[in-house]
Write an enzyme that holds these catalytic residues in place. Structure first.
Site, PDB file in Angstrom:
ATOM      1  N   SER A 128      38.642 -25.247  -9.029  1.00 39.60           N
ATOM      2  CA  SER A 128      40.006 -24.925  -8.580  1.00 39.60           C
ATOM      3  C   SER A 128      41.032 -25.229  -9.664  1.00 39.60           C
ATOM      4  O   SER A 128      41.113 -26.357 -10.143  1.00 39.60           O
ATOM      5  CB  SER A 128      40.381 -25.772  -7.356  1.00 39.60           C
ATOM      6  OG  SER A 128      39.617 -25.423  -6.257  1.00 39.60           O
ATOM      7  N   HIS A 153      40.437 -19.069  -6.932  1.00 37.86           N
ATOM      8  CA  HIS A 153      39.075 -18.714  -7.346  1.00 37.86           C
ATOM      9  C   HIS A 153      38.969 -17.200  -7.469  1.00 37.86           C
ATOM     10  O   HIS A 153      38.984 -16.489  -6.470  1.00 37.86           O
ATOM     11  CB  HIS A 153      38.046 -19.207  -6.316  1.00 37.86           C
ATOM     12  CG  HIS A 153      37.857 -20.675  -6.353  1.00 37.86           C
ATOM     13  ND1 HIS A 153      36.883 -21.276  -7.099  1.00 37.86           N
ATOM     14  CD2 HIS A 153      38.539 -21.684  -5.762  1.00 37.86           C
ATOM     15  CE1 HIS A 153      36.971 -22.589  -6.959  1.00 37.86           C
ATOM     16  NE2 HIS A 153      37.973 -22.866  -6.146  1.00 37.86           N
ATOM     17  N   HIS A 209      31.933 -21.670  -1.729  1.00 33.96           N
ATOM     18  CA  HIS A 209      31.852 -22.966  -1.051  1.00 33.96           C
ATOM     19  C   HIS A 209      31.151 -22.801   0.287  1.00 33.96           C
ATOM     20  O   HIS A 209      31.299 -21.780   0.959  1.00 33.96           O
ATOM     21  CB  HIS A 209      33.247 -23.540  -0.807  1.00 33.96           C
ATOM     22  CG  HIS A 209      34.098 -23.660  -2.033  1.00 33.96           C
ATOM     23  ND1 HIS A 209      34.786 -22.593  -2.553  1.00 33.96           N
ATOM     24  CD2 HIS A 209      34.366 -24.714  -2.839  1.00 33.96           C
ATOM     25  CE1 HIS A 209      35.453 -23.000  -3.624  1.00 33.96           C
ATOM     26  NE2 HIS A 209      35.205 -24.273  -3.832  1.00 33.96           N
ATOM     27  N   TYR A 216      32.051 -24.246   2.964  1.00 39.01           N
ATOM     28  CA  TYR A 216      33.039 -24.145   4.054  1.00 39.01           C
ATOM     29  C   TYR A 216      33.574 -22.729   4.246  1.00 39.01           C
ATOM     30  O   TYR A 216      34.225 -22.440   5.242  1.00 39.01           O
ATOM     31  CB  TYR A 216      34.195 -25.144   3.843  1.00 39.01           C
ATOM     32  CG  TYR A 216      35.031 -24.925   2.597  1.00 39.01           C
ATOM     33  CD1 TYR A 216      35.898 -23.847   2.468  1.00 39.01           C
ATOM     34  CD2 TYR A 216      34.953 -25.821   1.522  1.00 39.01           C
ATOM     35  CE1 TYR A 216      36.656 -23.653   1.329  1.00 39.01           C
ATOM     36  CE2 TYR A 216      35.709 -25.643   0.381  1.00 39.01           C
ATOM     37  CZ  TYR A 216      36.563 -24.558   0.296  1.00 39.01           C
ATOM     38  OH  TYR A 216      37.298 -24.364  -0.844  1.00 39.01           O
ATOM     39  N   GLU A 217      33.298 -21.844   3.287  1.00 40.83           N
ATOM     40  CA  GLU A 217      33.717 -20.450   3.470  1.00 40.83           C
ATOM     41  C   GLU A 217      32.804 -19.733   4.474  1.00 40.83           C
ATOM     42  O   GLU A 217      33.079 -18.600   4.864  1.00 40.83           O
ATOM     43  CB  GLU A 217      33.702 -19.712   2.132  1.00 40.83           C
ATOM     44  CG  GLU A 217      34.765 -20.197   1.164  1.00 40.83           C
ATOM     45  CD  GLU A 217      34.646 -19.547  -0.204  1.00 40.83           C
ATOM     46  OE1 GLU A 217      35.070 -18.397  -0.350  1.00 40.83           O
ATOM     47  OE2 GLU A 217      34.093 -20.204  -1.125  1.00 40.83           O
ATOM     48  N   ALA A 272      37.894 -29.731  -8.828  1.00 42.53           N
ATOM     49  CA  ALA A 272      39.022 -30.592  -8.492  1.00 42.53           C
ATOM     50  C   ALA A 272      38.504 -31.581  -7.460  1.00 42.53           C
ATOM     51  O   ALA A 272      37.732 -31.197  -6.578  1.00 42.53           O
ATOM     52  CB  ALA A 272      40.160 -29.763  -7.915  1.00 42.53           C
ATOM     53  N   MET A 275      34.536 -30.938  -2.417  1.00 43.27           N
ATOM     54  CA  MET A 275      33.884 -30.017  -1.472  1.00 43.27           C
ATOM     55  C   MET A 275      33.022 -28.966  -2.171  1.00 43.27           C
ATOM     56  O   MET A 275      32.842 -27.859  -1.657  1.00 43.27           O
ATOM     57  CB  MET A 275      34.952 -29.312  -0.633  1.00 43.27           C
ATOM     58  CG  MET A 275      35.917 -30.246   0.079  1.00 43.27           C
ATOM     59  SD  MET A 275      37.195 -29.303   0.922  1.00 43.27           S
ATOM     60  CE  MET A 275      38.417 -30.576   1.252  1.00 43.27           C
ATOM     61  N   SER A 276      32.529 -29.297  -3.350  1.00 42.50           N
ATOM     62  CA  SER A 276      31.740 -28.290  -4.082  1.00 42.50           C
ATOM     63  C   SER A 276      30.701 -28.991  -4.941  1.00 42.50           C
ATOM     64  O   SER A 276      30.378 -30.156  -4.721  1.00 42.50           O
ATOM     65  CB  SER A 276      32.660 -27.443  -4.970  1.00 42.50           C
ATOM     66  OG  SER A 276      33.190 -28.239  -6.008  1.00 42.50           O
ATOM     67  N   ASN A 302      44.322 -35.831  -6.894  1.00 46.14           N
ATOM     68  CA  ASN A 302      45.062 -36.653  -5.923  1.00 46.14           C
ATOM     69  C   ASN A 302      44.208 -37.877  -5.627  1.00 46.14           C
ATOM     70  O   ASN A 302      43.019 -37.886  -5.930  1.00 46.14           O
ATOM     71  CB  ASN A 302      45.280 -35.852  -4.625  1.00 46.14           C
ATOM     72  CG  ASN A 302      43.953 -35.378  -4.029  1.00 46.14           C
ATOM     73  OD1 ASN A 302      43.352 -34.421  -4.537  1.00 46.14           O
ATOM     74  ND2 ASN A 302      43.487 -36.044  -3.003  1.00 46.14           N
ATOM     75  N   HIS A 320      46.571 -27.576  -0.817  1.00 49.22           N
ATOM     76  CA  HIS A 320      45.765 -26.890  -1.839  1.00 49.22           C
ATOM     77  C   HIS A 320      46.646 -26.513  -3.035  1.00 49.22           C
ATOM     78  O   HIS A 320      46.210 -26.561  -4.188  1.00 49.22           O
ATOM     79  CB  HIS A 320      45.089 -25.652  -1.232  1.00 49.22           C
ATOM     80  CG  HIS A 320      44.113 -24.990  -2.157  1.00 49.22           C
ATOM     81  ND1 HIS A 320      43.043 -25.666  -2.723  1.00 49.22           N
ATOM     82  CD2 HIS A 320      44.050 -23.724  -2.655  1.00 49.22           C
ATOM     83  CE1 HIS A 320      42.368 -24.835  -3.520  1.00 49.22           C
ATOM     84  NE2 HIS A 320      42.964 -23.656  -3.493  1.00 49.22           N
TER      85      HIS A 320
HETATM   86  N1  HPA Z   1      39.072 -34.473  -0.968  1.00 51.46           N
HETATM   87  C1  HPA Z   1      38.136 -33.514  -1.046  1.00 51.46           C
HETATM   88  N2  HPA Z   1      38.191 -32.528  -1.914  1.00 51.46           N
HETATM   89  C2  HPA Z   1      39.224 -32.497  -2.768  1.00 51.46           C
HETATM   90  C3  HPA Z   1      40.236 -33.457  -2.738  1.00 51.46           C
HETATM   91  C4  HPA Z   1      40.140 -34.517  -1.787  1.00 51.46           C
HETATM   92  O1  HPA Z   1      41.012 -35.409  -1.688  1.00 51.46           O
HETATM   93  N3  HPA Z   1      41.110 -33.135  -3.728  1.00 51.46           N
HETATM   94  C5  HPA Z   1      40.642 -32.021  -4.317  1.00 51.46           C
HETATM   95  N4  HPA Z   1      39.493 -31.623  -3.751  1.00 51.46           N
END
Ligand code: HPA
Length: 273
Positions: A32, A63, A85, A87-88, A115, A213-214, A237, A248
């Site tokens: 990302s 993406h 992903h 989750y998609e 990310a 998440m990847s 973050n 996002h």
């Molecule tokens: N959690 C999960 N996936 C992420 C995060 C997070 O805080 N930041 C970027 N991708």
């Protein structure tokens, strides 16, 4: 069913070989907000996922959906600009289909980027982290189902799958470029919801430094195909700590600010591989 997967892989490989002659040895998955590295690829040949037999397309903003073949320094590379992903709604097998195609095309090293949310309290947004290991919190695996024998064994090892040699190389490159490179364990949560505070606390107790998440499905598939893996997270973050979860848009924004360092780090590392 195994034969069916093999046939699909062969169709995709044949399609790509009809367009690209050079054999890529380095594969790159751009996470990302980190897609800009693709513009550093020389003599690029782009192929949309939608044109490749049995490839799925990414549905997430930030993406794109194309493979980019070309050269970085003297290496033939292929980059995925846009990843898939779980989750998609795709199956784990769909997510790793491109990785298996990479393996059959001749890729020997996979650079996986993402990310991620920081868990280690010493991290701050914008930091880059080399992944030393992962924790798969999904309860799932892309290797479930009949084993694809042309790819790898039924019960592959997952020890030291993040290549110690690549980790050493990227650390040396970071030191030369004076880029502060963190290191740590990446925990995979399937998402798409961000973590609760209790989940972040749990991941910290388990020894994770970052969460995302990847990456883990692709890395498992790469390890299954005996591809060496280098993983790099951009900490966009802090995952816990009472702040709001990021949007996002914020994730993309922080990743794009770190992109310059990230790009030089990856480019010079590829040169040293
Ligand atoms: N959690 C999960 N996936 C992420 C995060 C997070 O805080 N930041 C970027 N991708």
């Amino acid at each position: 069913m195994e034969d069916l997967v093999t046939d699909k892989l062969m169709d995709a490989v044949k399609y790509i070989r009809g367009i690209v002659e050079e054999k890529p040895t380095v594969g790159i998955i751009l996470g990302s907000g980190l897609g800009g590295l693709a513009y550093e690829i020389q003599n690029p040949i782009e192929i949309a996922y939608s044109d490749i037999p049995f490839f799925k397309t990414s549905t997430v903003p930030g993406h794109e959906g194309k493979l980019i073949f070309g050269k970085i320094y003297d290496k033939n590379v292929v980059a995925m600009q846009g990843r898939l992903h779980y989750y998609e709604g795709y199956s784990m097998q769909d997510i790793v289909f491109p990785i298996r195609v990479f393996a059959l095309l001749g890729v020997e090293t996979l650079i996986v980027t993402n990310a991620a949310g920081g868990i280690n309290p010493k991290f701050k947004p914008g930091d880059l982290m080399v992944i030393t290991d992962h924790i798969n919190m999904s309860g799932n695996s892309p290797l479930i189902g009949p084993n694809v024998e042309i790819i790898g064994p039924r019960f592959p090892s997952m020890r030291k799958i993040y290549s110690p040699k690549c980790i050493e190389t990227i650390k040396e490159v970071a030191a030369k470029l004076k880029i502060n490179l963190q290191e740590g364990i990446y925990a995979y949560m399937p998402g798409p919801q961000y973590e609760t505070d209790a989940e972040v606390k749990m991941l910290e107790i388990l020894g994770a430094s970052a969460v995302g998440m990847s990456t883990v499905p692709e890395v498992i598939a790469a390890a299954h195909s005996s591809i060496a893996v280098l993983g790099v997270s951009c900490i966009t973050n802090m995952a816990g700590g009472g702040e709001e979860s990021p949007s996002h848009a914020e994730v993309l924004d922080v990743a794009s600010k770190a992109e310059e360092d990230f790009t030089s780090l990856i480019l010079d590392t590829i040169n040293e591989l």
